[in-house]
Design an enzyme around this catalytic site. Structure first.
Site, PDB file in Angstrom:
ATOM      1  N   ALA A 295      36.060  44.232  43.409  1.00 17.42           N
ATOM      2  CA  ALA A 295      35.870  43.539  42.144  1.00 17.42           C
ATOM      3  C   ALA A 295      35.204  42.197  42.376  1.00 17.42           C
ATOM      4  O   ALA A 295      35.194  41.682  43.491  1.00 17.42           O
ATOM      5  CB  ALA A 295      37.220  43.358  41.443  1.00 17.42           C
ATOM      6  N   GLU A 297      34.721  38.232  40.427  1.00 14.63           N
ATOM      7  CA  GLU A 297      35.368  37.381  39.431  1.00 14.63           C
ATOM      8  C   GLU A 297      34.407  36.647  38.507  1.00 14.63           C
ATOM      9  O   GLU A 297      34.701  35.540  38.039  1.00 14.63           O
ATOM     10  CB  GLU A 297      36.230  36.337  40.147  1.00 14.63           C
ATOM     11  CG  GLU A 297      35.469  35.303  40.994  1.00 14.63           C
ATOM     12  CD  GLU A 297      35.308  35.673  42.451  1.00 14.63           C
ATOM     13  OE1 GLU A 297      35.040  34.772  43.270  1.00 14.63           O
ATOM     14  OE2 GLU A 297      35.459  36.858  42.775  1.00 14.63           O
ATOM     15  N   ASN A 298      33.265  37.218  38.168  1.00 15.40           N
ATOM     16  CA  ASN A 298      32.332  36.559  37.259  1.00 15.40           C
ATOM     17  C   ASN A 298      33.092  35.964  36.070  1.00 15.40           C
ATOM     18  O   ASN A 298      33.926  36.634  35.456  1.00 15.40           O
ATOM     19  CB  ASN A 298      31.308  37.573  36.744  1.00 15.40           C
ATOM     20  CG  ASN A 298      30.807  38.494  37.819  1.00 15.40           C
ATOM     21  OD1 ASN A 298      30.143  38.079  38.753  1.00 15.40           O
ATOM     22  ND2 ASN A 298      31.150  39.773  37.701  1.00 15.40           N
ATOM     23  N   GLU A 331      41.568  38.718  40.500  1.00 14.55           N
ATOM     24  CA  GLU A 331      40.301  38.293  39.898  1.00 14.55           C
ATOM     25  C   GLU A 331      40.523  37.325  38.744  1.00 14.55           C
ATOM     26  O   GLU A 331      39.714  36.402  38.544  1.00 14.55           O
ATOM     27  CB  GLU A 331      39.508  39.515  39.429  1.00 14.55           C
ATOM     28  CG  GLU A 331      39.201  40.531  40.518  1.00 14.55           C
ATOM     29  CD  GLU A 331      38.511  39.940  41.736  1.00 14.55           C
ATOM     30  OE1 GLU A 331      37.742  38.955  41.582  1.00 14.55           O
ATOM     31  OE2 GLU A 331      38.742  40.443  42.851  1.00 14.55           O
TER      32      GLU A 331
END
Length: 895
Positions: A295, A297-298, A331
Site C-alpha cells: 500500500a 499512503e498518498n 497507512e
C-alpha cells in the site's frame, strides 16, 4: 509490570554526552538533496492526458515559483520523459522568456536555461511534457485485468510515486522538502471514474472523453500525489465529518465493506489520539491490481493492492481480516506522520515508516484487543534484532543521495527496528508522556518538514527525560547491544552486574573486545520468586556505561533482563540461570517475556554462549503453553533447526522429539474447528499442524492435511480458511503431478485475491523437481503479474527442495528477471539467496552478482551472503551437540 513506574530510577542515572550524534533541527537550506534551493515551487497546476491505447501521456503544467536569489537556470526532476517546451511567464500569464531545456538522464534532472536573469520574487513557468505509462508500478502505470465470467480484459491506471517517481509523470521538484500545492486536471475516457488526493471540483465532457478537475491539495511533498482511473465502483461512509470511500474495479465494491468499517473506526481513534483532526475533506481507500508490494499512503487517496484491502466473509480467513485492519491502520497513521508532517529528507524515512509500524497496532488494540497483536510486536522486535545482528546492517538514520540508495532504505530497519525503538521509548517515558510529545511535535510542524532531532526535542520537553541523549544511541549507530546479567546474592538482596557489547552473528566479531559502540539502555529487570518473595519483583535502571552494578531487594535463582519485553536489546545469561528460568518460564513470565526469552536464548546459541540443548530444554518447559504468539515463536525456530541443522542421521530422532513435544497440544486442539473457537485458537491450530507435518513429518497430520485439501477442493467454504492454507502446503510437500494440476486449475478459477494467492504460493511448496520447474517457468509467463513473478521464484529458492533448481533458473533467465525487477521487487531474488545454507552456493551467489549488479540491493546482497555463512557456521558448531542431545533426550521428550 507497569514500566511507567520506572521513571525515577531512569532519571537519576548519569548521562554521557553524545554530541557526536547531534542532528540539527530542520532548515530548508540545509536539507540534503541534489536540487538547488534558490528556486522553490509554491503550487502546480497540472493538465494530464493519458492515451490508454498507446500507453503514453502528454501534459502541461504551470508552476508558481518563489525565486529567492537571482537566477538564469532552474533545475527540477524528470525521468523517462521529454519536455517539448518551457517558458517563463509574467504575472499576467504572458510569456516573458523561452527556456533552453537540457535533460540529464543519469541525474534525472532537467535544467531550464534563460537568456535574462530572473529577479527574486514570485514567477511562473509553463512546461509541456510527454512520457509513457509504465507496466511496472512506477509513476503513472497501467494494469490489465480480466472481468469475472468473461474473457474481456479491462485496463486501470494507477500511480506509485514513492520515493522518487513523481518525476516520471510530470516535471517537478521531487524531493520531500519541496512542499507545494497541487491542482490536477486529467482527461480520461467517458466511462472511467478518476480519483486523486482531493475531491472532484468539476467534470466536463470533451471530444476525448471527459476532463476531471480536482481541488487544490494542501502543501505537500510530490511523492504523495495519487491518480487512479478506470471502470470503478465505490462504497461510502463517514467518520467525524470526513467522507470515506473504498474504491474498486466494477463488481467488487461490496468486498470493501470490512475495509470501510475499519477505516471509520481508525479515523476516529487517530483524531482523538493525535489531538489533530484529519485535515482533508475526504479519504479514499483505492484497490488497485498492481500495487507495489502492499500500500501507499498518498494523502487523501491511499492505494492498496486489492489482495490486502478486499474481504469476502465466505472465502477469506480471519488472518486476512487482521492483516487488512493492520495495513489500513498503518497507512492511515501516515496521514499524520508522513503526510501532515514529512521527514525533511529520506535519511529520516524511519520517522514515517517506523512510526506508522508502531502506531498500527495501537489502533488494532483499541478495537480488537483479543487479537493480541502486541505479542506480534515482540516477535517483530526479535526479527529486527536479527537484521541488526549482521555486520552489514545499517543505522536507522542512514545518509543517502541517489534514488537507488533511497529505495534500499525501505527495509526491516526503517520499519521493524524503528518501531521497536519507539516501543521501548514509549515504555521508558510512559504512554501518556509519549503521546503528549507526539501531539506537540505534530502541532509544531504541521504542513511542514521535520527531522529526528525535532521529534526527540518535543518528547524531551514534555517528559523532562533525556530522550535526546538516549535515542541517538539506537538511531545513529548500527547494530544492537547484548546486555549480560550476572547476579550475586548477599543476605536478602542481590547485586546485579550488567554489561553491554554489540551483538553479532559473527562469532569472531562478537568475541572481539574492540567493539566501540555504547548504548544508553533503559533496562527493566524482573527478579524471579525467592524465599522472601513469592512474586517476581521488577526494577528499572538506565545502563549508560559498558558495565554497571545495581542492587535488587531479593535473592532469586534468576533475574530476567528485559521485563515486559519492551527493550530493544538482546539479553545474555549464564547457563545455570537460563536453566532456572526454563524451569519457571511457563508460570512466572508473561507471554511477551516468553517470546523474547526464546529469541534471546537462540541468539546465545548462535554465538556459542549457550548450547542448543539448553534451547531445546527451554522448549520442553513450554510444552503446556497455549499462547498462539509464543508457540509461533517456538515452532518457527524448531522448523529452522529441522531444516538446516539436523543431519540425515539424526532426522528421524528429531522428528520423533518434535512429535512428542507437540502431541499434547495437537490432541487438545484437534484439526476440526469447534463452535466458539477464537481467532487465536484457530491460528494456533494451524501453526501446530504445520510444524508437526513439515518438521515432525507426523504421518497422521499429513493424512489429515490431504483430507482437508480434498475437502477444500470440493467445498471451499466447508474448511476453516485459517487452516486451509496449512493443509494445502503440507499436501503439496509430498504432492504429485495430479495434485499440482488440480491446484493450477483452481488458481486459474480463483474468484478472490486471497484464494488466488493461496494457490499461487502453494505451487512453490512441492518437492518434486519437475513440478517446481513448472512453477518457475510459469512465473515468467504473461499470466503472472510482474510484481508476483519474483515472489514465486523466491519462494522456490527458499524451499530446500528447490534451492539449487531455482538458483540455476535465476542465472539462466536473468535478463527476463532483471527486466521485471524494479523498485522493491529488484531485491527480492537477491534476498531469497539468504535462505541457502551451503558454502558452495554462497560462492556462486557472490560471483554471479559481482557481474550482475542490482543497485537497489547492494546491502541486501551483503546481508544474504552473511546469512549463508552464519548458517554454515552454526551447523558446524552446534550440529554435533544437537546429535548428542537428541541421543540423550530425544526418546524421553514427551514423558
Amino acid at each position: 509490570m507497569n514500566l511507567r513506574l520506572c521513571g525515577a530510577a531512569l532519571m537519576s542515572a548519569a548521562i554521557l554526552p553524545i554530541s557526536l550524534y547531534a542532528e540539527a533541527p530542520f532548515t530548508f537550506e540545509s536539507t540534503p538533496g541534489k536540487l538547488p534551493k534558490a528556486v522553490v515551487p509554491l503550487s502546480y497546476d497540472i493538465q494530464l492526458k493519458p492515451n490508454i491505447e498507446k500507453l503514453t501521456f502528454t501534459g502541461s503544467e504551470t508552476v508558481v515559483l518563489d525565486v529567492r536569489k537571482p537566477a538564469k537556470t532552474i533545475t527540477l526532476n524528470v525521468n523517462t520523459m521529454t519536455i517539448a517546451s518551457a517558458k517563463l511567464l509574467g504575472a499576467n500569464g504572458k510569456i516573458e522568456q523561452d527556456a533552453r531545456v537540457t535533460i540529464d538522464p543519469k541525474e534525472e534532472t532537467a535544467t531550464l536555461t534563460f537568456d535574462k536573469e530572473i529577479r527574486p520574487g514570485q514567477h511562473q513557468i509553463s512546461v509541456e511534457f510527454a512520457g509513457k505509462i509504465n507496466e511496472a508500478p512506477k509513476g503513472l502505470y497501467y494494469t490489465r485485468y480480466q472481468v469475472e465470467g468473461s474473457r474481456a480484459k479491462k485496463l486501470m491506471l494507477g500511480t506509485d510515486m514513492e520515493p522518487s517517481d513523481a518525476r516520471r509523470m510530470f516535471p517537478c521538484w521531487d524531493e520531500p522538502s519541496f512542499r507545494a500545492k497541487f491542482r490536477l486536471t486529467a482527461t480520461v475516457p467517458e466511462n472511467f471514474t478518476a480519483v486523486s488526493n482531493m475531491p472532484i471540483e468539476r467534470e466536463t465532457k470533451t471530444s476525448a472523453g471527459k476532463e476531471v478537475r480536482f481541488a487544490d491539495t494542501p502543501p505537500m511533498s510530490s511523492y504523495l500525489i495519487v491518480f487512479c482511473a478506470g471502470e470503478l465502483d465505490a462504497i461510502y461512509g463517514e467518520a467525524d465529518g470526513v467522507k470515506i470511500s473504498v474504491v474498486t474495479t466494477k463488481g467488487k465494491a461490496e468486498t470493501g465493506r470490512y475495509a470501510l468499517e475499519s477505516a471509520e473506526k481508525i479515523l476516529k481513534y487517530y483524531n482523538e489520539y493525535f489531538g489533530e483532526k484529519y485535515p482533508l475533506p475526504k479519504l479514499d481507500l483505492i484497490a488497485v491490481l498492481s500495487g507495489n508490494f502492499g500500500a501507499m499512503e498518498n494523502w487523501g487517496g491511499i492505494t492498496f493492492d486489492e489482495s490486502i484491502l478486499l474481504f469476502d466473509p465466505a472465502k477469506s480467513s480471519e488472518l486476512t481480516k487482521q492483516n487488512i485492519f493492520a495495513v489500513i491502520a498503518h497507512e492511515m497513521a501516515h496521514q499524520w506522520f508522513g503526510d501532515l508532517v514529512t521527514m525533511a529528507w529520506w535519511d529520516n524515512l524511519w520517522l514515517n515508516e517506523g512510526f506508522a509500524t508502531w502506531m498500527e497496532n495501537k489502533a488494532v488494540a483499541a478495537w480488537k484487543p483479543e487479537w493480541n497483536l502486541n505479542l506480534d510486536d515482540v516477535r517483530e522486535t526479535g526479527s529486527a534484532l536479527n537484521v541488526d545482528s549482521l555486520q552489514n546492517t545499517r543505522p536507522v538514520h542512514q545518509p543517502v543521495e541517489t534514488p537507488a540508495q533511497i529505495q534500499e532504505l525501505f527495509d526491516g530497519i526503517a520499519y521493524g527496528k524503528a518501531a521497536a525503538v519507539l516501543r521501548m521509548l514509549e515504555a521508558y517515558l510512559g504512554a501518556e508522556n509519549f503521546r503528549a510529545g507526539v501531539n506537540a511535535y505534530l502541532k509544531q510542524h504541521a504542513y511542514a518538514n521535520a527531522t529526528a532531532d525535532d521529534f526527540w526535542s518535543a518528547l524531551a520537553a514534555v517528559s523532562k527525560k533525556p530522550v535526546d541523549r538516549v535515542m541517538p544511541t539506537f538511531v545513529k549507530q548500527p547494530g544492537a547491544p547484548m546486555v549480560f546479567l550476572k547476579a550475586k546474592c548477599a543476605g536478602n538482596s542481590a547485586t546485579i552486574t550488567l554489561w553491554q557489547k554489540r551483538y553479532f552473528y559473527d562469532r569472531a566479531l562478537f568475541n572481539s573486545g574492540s567493539n566501540p559502540e555504547l548504548w544508553q539502555v533503559p533496562v527493566c529487570m524482573k527478579e524471579g520468586p525467592s524465599p522472601t518473595s513469592a512474586k517476581a519483583q521488577d526494577k528499572c535502571e538506565l545502563l549508560t556505561k559498558k558495565e554497571e552494578s545495581f542492587v535488587l531487594p531479593g535473592c532469586a535463582p534468576w533475574v530476567l533482563a528485559n521485563a515486559g519485553a519492551a527493550g530493544y536489546y538482546r539479553s545474555g545469561y549464564d547457563p545455570e540461570m537460563m536453566r532456572a528460568m526454563a524451569h519457571d518460564v511457563q508460570h512466572d513470565l508473561t507471554p511477551a517475556e516468553r517470546i523474547m526469552l526464546l529469541s534471546d536464548a537462540w541468539a546465545s546459541v548462535r554465538v556459542g554462549q549457550q548450547q542448543i540443548g539448553d534451547y531445546l530444554a527451554l522448549a520442553e518447559g513450554l510444552r503446556a503453553d497455549r499462547n498462539r504468539a509464543v508457540m509461533a515463536q517456538l515452532t518457527n525456530q524448531l522448523e529452522y533447526i529441522g531444516e538446516y541443522l539436523v543431519t540425515d542421521g539424526d532426522r528421524e530422532s528429531y522428528q520423533l522429539w518434535v512429535r512428542r513435544l507437540l502431541a499434547p497440544i495437537a490432541k487438545e486442539l484437534g484439526w476440526q474447528p469447534r463452535a466458539g473457537d477464537s481467532d487465536e485458537l484457530k491460528s494456533l491450530r494451524a501453526r501446530v499442524m504445520h510444524t508437526l507435518g513439515y518438521t515432525g513429518r507426523d504421518p497422521d497430520v499429513l493424512i489429515e492435511a490431504r483430507k482437508l485439501t480434498e475437502q477444500a477442493f470440493e467445498s471451499p467454504t466447508s474448511v476453516d480458511r485459517t487452516i486451509a492454507a496449512t493443509a494445502l502446503s503440507l499436501a503439496a510437500m509430498n504432492g504429485d503431478a495430479s495434485l499440482y494440476d488440480r491446484i493450477f486449475d483452481h488458481l486459474k478459477k480463483a474468484s478472490t485475491p486471497e484464494v488466488y494467492y493461496l494457490y499461487l504460493q502453494t505451487l512453490s511448496r512441492f518437492s518434486d523437481p519437475k513440478l517446481l520447474q513448472r512453477t518457475l517457468e510459469y512465473a515468467l509467463t504473461p499470466s503472472v503479474r510482474s510484481q508476483d513473478a519474483l515472489g514465486i521464484i523466491s519462494r522456490v529458492m527458499e524451499n530446500p527442495a528447490g534451492a539449487r533448481l531455482a538458483w540455476d533458473f535465476v542465472r539462466s533467465h536473468w535478463p527476463e528477471i532483471e527486466k521485471i525487477g524494479t523498485g522493491f521487487m529488484s531485491g527480492e531474488v537477491v534476498e531469497a539467496t539468504g535462505a541457502f545454507c551451503d558454502a558452495g552456493l554462497g560462492e556462486e551467489v557472490k560471483d554471479f552478482f559481482s557481474s550482475h549488479k542490482v543497485p537497489t540491493a547492494e546491502r541486501t546482497l551483503k546481508q544474504s551472503l552473511e546469512r549463508m555463512n552464519y548458517c554454515v557456521d552454526l551447523k558446524s558448531q552446534q550440529g554435533s551437540k544437537l546429535a548428542s542431545w537428541l541421543e540423550q533426550h530425544g526418546a524421553s521428550a514427551g514423558e
